[in-house]
Design a protein around this motif. Sequence first.
Motif, PDB file in Angstrom:
ATOM      1  N   ILE A 196       0.862  -1.184   0.000  1.00 61.07           N
ATOM      2  CA  ILE A 196       0.000   0.000   0.000  1.00 61.07           C
ATOM      3  C   ILE A 196       0.896   1.231   0.000  1.00 61.07           C
ATOM      4  O   ILE A 196       1.933   1.262   0.665  1.00 61.07           O
ATOM      5  CB  ILE A 196      -0.942  -0.028   1.227  1.00 61.07           C
ATOM      6  N   SER A 197       0.494   2.235  -0.760  1.00 62.37           N
ATOM      7  CA  SER A 197       1.278   3.460  -0.843  1.00 62.37           C
ATOM      8  C   SER A 197       1.125   4.275   0.442  1.00 62.37           C
ATOM      9  O   SER A 197       0.285   3.984   1.292  1.00 62.37           O
ATOM     10  CB  SER A 197       0.831   4.282  -2.049  1.00 62.37           C
ATOM     11  N   TRP A 198       1.920   5.339   0.537  1.00 64.01           N
ATOM     12  CA  TRP A 198       1.947   6.114   1.776  1.00 64.01           C
ATOM     13  C   TRP A 198       0.577   6.690   2.135  1.00 64.01           C
ATOM     14  O   TRP A 198       0.216   6.782   3.306  1.00 64.01           O
ATOM     15  CB  TRP A 198       2.967   7.247   1.659  1.00 64.01           C
ATOM     16  N   SER A 199      -0.190   7.055   1.117  1.00 63.14           N
ATOM     17  CA  SER A 199      -1.501   7.674   1.367  1.00 63.14           C
ATOM     18  C   SER A 199      -2.622   6.654   1.491  1.00 63.14           C
ATOM     19  O   SER A 199      -3.728   6.991   1.916  1.00 63.14           O
ATOM     20  CB  SER A 199      -1.832   8.624   0.227  1.00 63.14           C
TER      21      SER A 199
ATOM     22  N   ALA B 263      -3.831   5.327  -1.171  1.00 62.05           N
ATOM     23  CA  ALA B 263      -4.601   5.451  -2.409  1.00 62.05           C
ATOM     24  C   ALA B 263      -4.346   4.302  -3.379  1.00 62.05           C
ATOM     25  O   ALA B 263      -5.193   3.989  -4.214  1.00 62.05           O
ATOM     26  CB  ALA B 263      -4.274   6.771  -3.090  1.00 62.05           C
ATOM     27  N   ASN B 264      -3.172   3.708  -3.270  1.00 66.07           N
ATOM     28  CA  ASN B 264      -2.800   2.626  -4.186  1.00 66.07           C
ATOM     29  C   ASN B 264      -2.483   1.351  -3.417  1.00 66.07           C
ATOM     30  O   ASN B 264      -1.726   1.382  -2.448  1.00 66.07           O
ATOM     31  CB  ASN B 264      -1.590   3.027  -5.022  1.00 66.07           C
ATOM     32  N   THR B 265      -3.069   0.270  -3.856  1.00 65.62           N
ATOM     33  CA  THR B 265      -2.799  -1.033  -3.257  1.00 65.62           C
ATOM     34  C   THR B 265      -2.423  -2.031  -4.348  1.00 65.62           C
ATOM     35  O   THR B 265      -2.829  -1.885  -5.509  1.00 65.62           O
ATOM     36  CB  THR B 265      -4.004  -1.576  -2.471  1.00 65.62           C
ATOM     37  N   TYR B 266      -1.649  -3.014  -3.955  1.00 62.03           N
ATOM     38  CA  TYR B 266      -1.148  -4.012  -4.889  1.00 62.03           C
ATOM     39  C   TYR B 266      -1.240  -5.374  -4.211  1.00 62.03           C
ATOM     40  O   TYR B 266      -1.010  -5.491  -3.014  1.00 62.03           O
ATOM     41  CB  TYR B 266       0.318  -3.726  -5.242  1.00 62.03           C
ATOM     42  N   TYR B 267      -1.557  -6.405  -5.007  1.00 65.60           N
ATOM     43  CA  TYR B 267      -1.711  -7.746  -4.457  1.00 65.60           C
ATOM     44  C   TYR B 267      -1.078  -8.786  -5.372  1.00 65.60           C
ATOM     45  O   TYR B 267      -1.090  -8.647  -6.597  1.00 65.60           O
ATOM     46  CB  TYR B 267      -3.193  -8.098  -4.302  1.00 65.60           C
TER      47      TYR B 267
END
Length: 120
Positions: free
Chosen positions: A50-53, A55-59
């Motif tokens: 997950i990005s710092w904010s 806003a973006n997640t990856y799996y």
Amino acid sequence: VQLVESGGGLVQAGGSLRLSCAASGRTFSSYAMGWFRQAPGKEREFVAAISWSGANTYYADSVKGRFTISRDNAKNTVYLQMNSLKPEDTAVYYCAAGHSGSPLDGFDSWGQGTQVTVSS
């Protein structure tokens, strides 16, 4: 940044667990965070990030639709909600932090790991 994972344990297949990773320091909100896992005899593999904010997640494809990563910057904590667990999810799960803020730039701090065991 220092990272401490918790929430691992033994669960039956189909069950759920939520892992937590508490981070020290006042710069947590600027870090990208990730979860990795390592099963016996296998290399460490990426699970989610997950990005710092937030806003973006990856799996990883193997967990997409079953696991959810989230973060609470006010609590300096990142979570991994794991549902529909399978025996192949059994591994030591590690929390990681990346100072650049984007998971795409990699991770440079690691926790000590927490064991997740899924019985069939």
